[in-house]
Design a protein around this motif. Structure first.
Motif, PDB file in Angstrom:
ATOM      1  N   MET A   1       0.831  -1.186   0.000  1.00 29.87           N
ATOM      2  CA  MET A   1       0.000   0.000   0.000  1.00 29.87           C
ATOM      3  C   MET A   1       0.875   1.249   0.000  1.00 29.87           C
ATOM      4  O   MET A   1       1.808   1.363   0.750  1.00 29.87           O
ATOM      5  CB  MET A   1      -0.913   0.006   1.236  1.00 29.87           C
ATOM      6  CG  MET A   1      -1.903   1.152   1.244  1.00 29.87           C
ATOM      7  SD  MET A   1      -3.105   1.053  -0.081  1.00 29.87           S
ATOM      8  CE  MET A   1      -3.870  -0.506   0.317  1.00 29.87           C
ATOM      9  N   LYS A   2       0.537   2.184  -0.890  1.00 23.89           N
ATOM     10  CA  LYS A   2       1.245   3.464  -0.916  1.00 23.89           C
ATOM     11  C   LYS A   2       0.639   4.391   0.120  1.00 23.89           C
ATOM     12  O   LYS A   2      -0.265   4.047   0.855  1.00 23.89           O
ATOM     13  CB  LYS A   2       1.162   4.074  -2.312  1.00 23.89           C
ATOM     14  CG  LYS A   2       1.773   3.188  -3.398  1.00 23.89           C
ATOM     15  CD  LYS A   2       3.242   2.976  -3.183  1.00 23.89           C
ATOM     16  CE  LYS A   2       3.816   2.145  -4.321  1.00 23.89           C
ATOM     17  NZ  LYS A   2       5.239   1.863  -4.142  1.00 23.89           N
ATOM     18  N   PHE A   3       1.142   5.616   0.160  1.00 21.45           N
ATOM     19  CA  PHE A   3       0.746   6.530   1.221  1.00 21.45           C
ATOM     20  C   PHE A   3       0.315   7.860   0.637  1.00 21.45           C
ATOM     21  O   PHE A   3       0.551   8.157  -0.520  1.00 21.45           O
ATOM     22  CB  PHE A   3       1.912   6.713   2.204  1.00 21.45           C
ATOM     23  CG  PHE A   3       2.540   5.411   2.571  1.00 21.45           C
ATOM     24  CD1 PHE A   3       1.894   4.552   3.422  1.00 21.45           C
ATOM     25  CD2 PHE A   3       3.755   5.038   2.016  1.00 21.45           C
ATOM     26  CE1 PHE A   3       2.444   3.329   3.738  1.00 21.45           C
ATOM     27  CE2 PHE A   3       4.310   3.818   2.325  1.00 21.45           C
ATOM     28  CZ  PHE A   3       3.660   2.956   3.184  1.00 21.45           C
ATOM     29  N   ILE A   4      -0.334   8.658   1.460  1.00 21.30           N
ATOM     30  CA  ILE A   4      -0.830   9.949   1.004  1.00 21.30           C
ATOM     31  C   ILE A   4      -0.406  11.040   1.961  1.00 21.30           C
ATOM     32  O   ILE A   4      -0.118  10.800   3.123  1.00 21.30           O
ATOM     33  CB  ILE A   4      -2.369   9.964   0.893  1.00 21.30           C
ATOM     34  CG1 ILE A   4      -3.005   9.577   2.232  1.00 21.30           C
ATOM     35  CG2 ILE A   4      -2.859   9.064  -0.195  1.00 21.30           C
ATOM     36  CD1 ILE A   4      -4.505   9.649   2.235  1.00 21.30           C
ATOM     37  N   VAL A   5      -0.318  12.224   1.440  1.00 23.59           N
ATOM     38  CA  VAL A   5      -0.109  13.423   2.251  1.00 23.59           C
ATOM     39  C   VAL A   5      -1.385  14.248   2.145  1.00 23.59           C
ATOM     40  O   VAL A   5      -1.841  14.548   1.045  1.00 23.59           O
ATOM     41  CB  VAL A   5       1.098  14.230   1.749  1.00 23.59           C
ATOM     42  CG1 VAL A   5       1.232  15.516   2.535  1.00 23.59           C
ATOM     43  CG2 VAL A   5       2.373  13.407   1.849  1.00 23.59           C
ATOM     44  N   VAL A   6      -1.985  14.582   3.276  1.00 29.73           N
ATOM     45  CA  VAL A   6      -3.215  15.363   3.295  1.00 29.73           C
ATOM     46  C   VAL A   6      -2.913  16.739   3.857  1.00 29.73           C
ATOM     47  O   VAL A   6      -2.338  16.865   4.942  1.00 29.73           O
ATOM     48  CB  VAL A   6      -4.302  14.685   4.148  1.00 29.73           C
ATOM     49  CG1 VAL A   6      -5.580  15.517   4.126  1.00 29.73           C
ATOM     50  CG2 VAL A   6      -4.586  13.281   3.645  1.00 29.73           C
ATOM     51  N   SER A   7      -3.296  17.771   3.131  1.00 26.03           N
ATOM     52  CA  SER A   7      -3.117  19.146   3.592  1.00 26.03           C
ATOM     53  C   SER A   7      -4.462  19.856   3.613  1.00 26.03           C
ATOM     54  O   SER A   7      -5.265  19.716   2.691  1.00 26.03           O
ATOM     55  CB  SER A   7      -2.157  19.905   2.673  1.00 26.03           C
ATOM     56  OG  SER A   7      -0.846  19.407   2.788  1.00 26.03           O
ATOM     57  N   LEU A   8      -4.707  20.632   4.668  1.00 32.64           N
ATOM     58  CA  LEU A   8      -5.890  21.474   4.762  1.00 32.64           C
ATOM     59  C   LEU A   8      -5.480  22.918   4.523  1.00 32.64           C
ATOM     60  O   LEU A   8      -4.514  23.400   5.105  1.00 32.64           O
ATOM     61  CB  LEU A   8      -6.537  21.348   6.136  1.00 32.64           C
ATOM     62  CG  LEU A   8      -7.099  19.972   6.521  1.00 32.64           C
ATOM     63  CD1 LEU A   8      -7.740  20.049   7.904  1.00 32.64           C
ATOM     64  CD2 LEU A   8      -8.112  19.484   5.511  1.00 32.64           C
ATOM     65  N   LEU A   9      -6.243  23.602   3.662  1.00 32.86           N
ATOM     66  CA  LEU A   9      -5.929  24.980   3.340  1.00 32.86           C
ATOM     67  C   LEU A   9      -6.633  25.956   4.270  1.00 32.86           C
ATOM     68  O   LEU A   9      -6.067  26.968   4.651  1.00 32.86           O
ATOM     69  CB  LEU A   9      -6.304  25.288   1.888  1.00 32.86           C
ATOM     70  CG  LEU A   9      -5.338  24.779   0.806  1.00 32.86           C
ATOM     71  CD1 LEU A   9      -5.373  23.259   0.706  1.00 32.86           C
ATOM     72  CD2 LEU A   9      -5.690  25.383  -0.545  1.00 32.86           C
ATOM     73  N   PHE A  10      -7.902  25.667   4.620  1.00 31.77           N
ATOM     74  CA  PHE A  10      -8.589  26.506   5.595  1.00 31.77           C
ATOM     75  C   PHE A  10      -9.727  25.709   6.201  1.00 31.77           C
ATOM     76  O   PHE A  10     -10.116  24.650   5.714  1.00 31.77           O
ATOM     77  CB  PHE A  10      -9.098  27.815   4.985  1.00 31.77           C
ATOM     78  CG  PHE A  10     -10.311  27.678   4.110  1.00 31.77           C
ATOM     79  CD1 PHE A  10     -11.583  27.679   4.666  1.00 31.77           C
ATOM     80  CD2 PHE A  10     -10.178  27.568   2.740  1.00 31.77           C
ATOM     81  CE1 PHE A  10     -12.704  27.569   3.865  1.00 31.77           C
ATOM     82  CE2 PHE A  10     -11.299  27.449   1.925  1.00 31.77           C
ATOM     83  CZ  PHE A  10     -12.566  27.444   2.492  1.00 31.77           C
ATOM     84  N   LEU A  11     -10.277  26.241   7.293  1.00 35.39           N
ATOM     85  CA  LEU A  11     -11.349  25.548   8.002  1.00 35.39           C
ATOM     86  C   LEU A  11     -12.265  26.576   8.651  1.00 35.39           C
ATOM     87  O   LEU A  11     -11.799  27.537   9.256  1.00 35.39           O
ATOM     88  CB  LEU A  11     -10.774  24.629   9.089  1.00 35.39           C
ATOM     89  CG  LEU A  11     -11.761  23.945  10.044  1.00 35.39           C
ATOM     90  CD1 LEU A  11     -12.636  22.961   9.282  1.00 35.39           C
ATOM     91  CD2 LEU A  11     -11.002  23.242  11.155  1.00 35.39           C
TER      92      LEU A  11
END
Length: 210
Positions: A1-11
Motif C-alpha cells: 500500500m502506498k501513502f498519502i499526504v493530506v493538507s488542509l488549506l482553511f477551516l
C-alpha cells in the motif's frame, strides 16, 4: 500500500446550540484562512504539522503514520438532551506518492476528546483500533474520505468514496465521489480524491434545530 499526504488549506465551523427551552441560542464559530499564526488554537498529534506557508499537513510520506489536528477548545453540541446542528467549510488536497495507489485517507471527526489513545494507522485512519472499533462508548462521528477499497468495504463499493461513520470504521452511509456535468444532462463523472487537486467541502446546518 502506498501513502498519502493530506493538507488542509482553511477551516470554518459554526455550531448554534439552543438552550433553556428554546429561549436562547449560543453559537460557537471559528474560521482559519490558513493556519500560520494560529498554532495555539490547533492541537496536533503524530506527524501533523503546520507548515510555514500556513498549510496544515496531516501526514507525511512515511509508512504507517498518523496525524490529527483538533480545534483547541471544546465545542458544545448537546443541550437539554438535544443535539445541535453545525456547518463547516474546508479545503483539502490529497497528494499521492504514486499515480495509481493512495493511502487509506482521512476523516473529518467529531470526538469527545482530541486525544485518541491507541488509535492506529492504515485502515483505522488514526481514529480507532482493532479493540475499540464498533464500541458505542467511542462517541465518535466521522466523515471519511477514503481513497481505496479497504477495511470492511463490501465488494460492490467504490474505493474512491465518502462515508459516514458512527463509532466504527464501517460506514453507515457511503457514496462514490462524483460530480455532475451540467452540460451533459447532469451526467455523473468520477472525480478522484487523490488527484492532487483541491477539494472544497461545505455542509449547511438546518434552518431549525429540533
Amino acid at each position: 500500500m502506498k501513502f498519502i499526504v493530506v493538507s488542509l488549506l482553511f477551516l470554518m465551523l459554526t455550531v448554534p446550540v439552543r438552550r433553556a427551552q428554546r429561549t436562547t441560542t449560543t453559537t460557537t464559530e471559528f474560521s482559519f484562512g490558513g493556519f500560520s499564526g494560529n498554532q495555539s488554537q490547533i492541537l496536533t498529534t503524530g506527524v501533523a504539522t503546520i507548515k510555514p506557508d500556513g498549510l496544515l499537513r496531516l501526514t507525511d510520506r512515511n509508512a504507517n503514520v498518523t496525524g490529527t489536528a483538533f480545534y483547541s477548545k471544546p465545542v458544545r453540541l448537546l443541550a437539554n438532551s438535544r443535539v445541535g446542528s453545525f456547518s463547516t467549510s474546508f479545503v483539502f488536497v490529497i497528494i499521492p506518492t504514486s499515480s495509481s495507489n493512495g493511502g487509506f485517507g482521512f476523516t473529518f471527526t467529531l470526538s469527545p476528546t482530541p486525544d485518541r489513545p491507541g488509535a492506529e494507522s492504515a485502515q483505522y485512519l488514526g481514529l480507532l483500533n482493532e479493540r475499540n472499533d464498533g464500541n458505542l462508548t467511542n462517541h465518535v462521528f466521522a466523515v471519511e474520505f477514503d481513497t481505496v477499497q479497504g477495511f470492511k468495504d463490501v465488494s460492490d463499493r467504490s474505493g474512491n468514496h465518502i462515508g459516514l461513520n458512527f463509532n466504527n470504521l464501517a460506514s453507515d452511509v457511503q457514496e462514490p465521489v462524483v460530480y455532475y456535468d451540467n452540460d451533459e444532462s447532469d451526467r455523473k463523472e468520477d472525480f478522484l480524491l487523490q488527484s492532487g487537486d483541491p477539494f472544497w467541502i461545505t455542509t449547511d446546518q438546518p434552518k431549525r434545530l429540533t
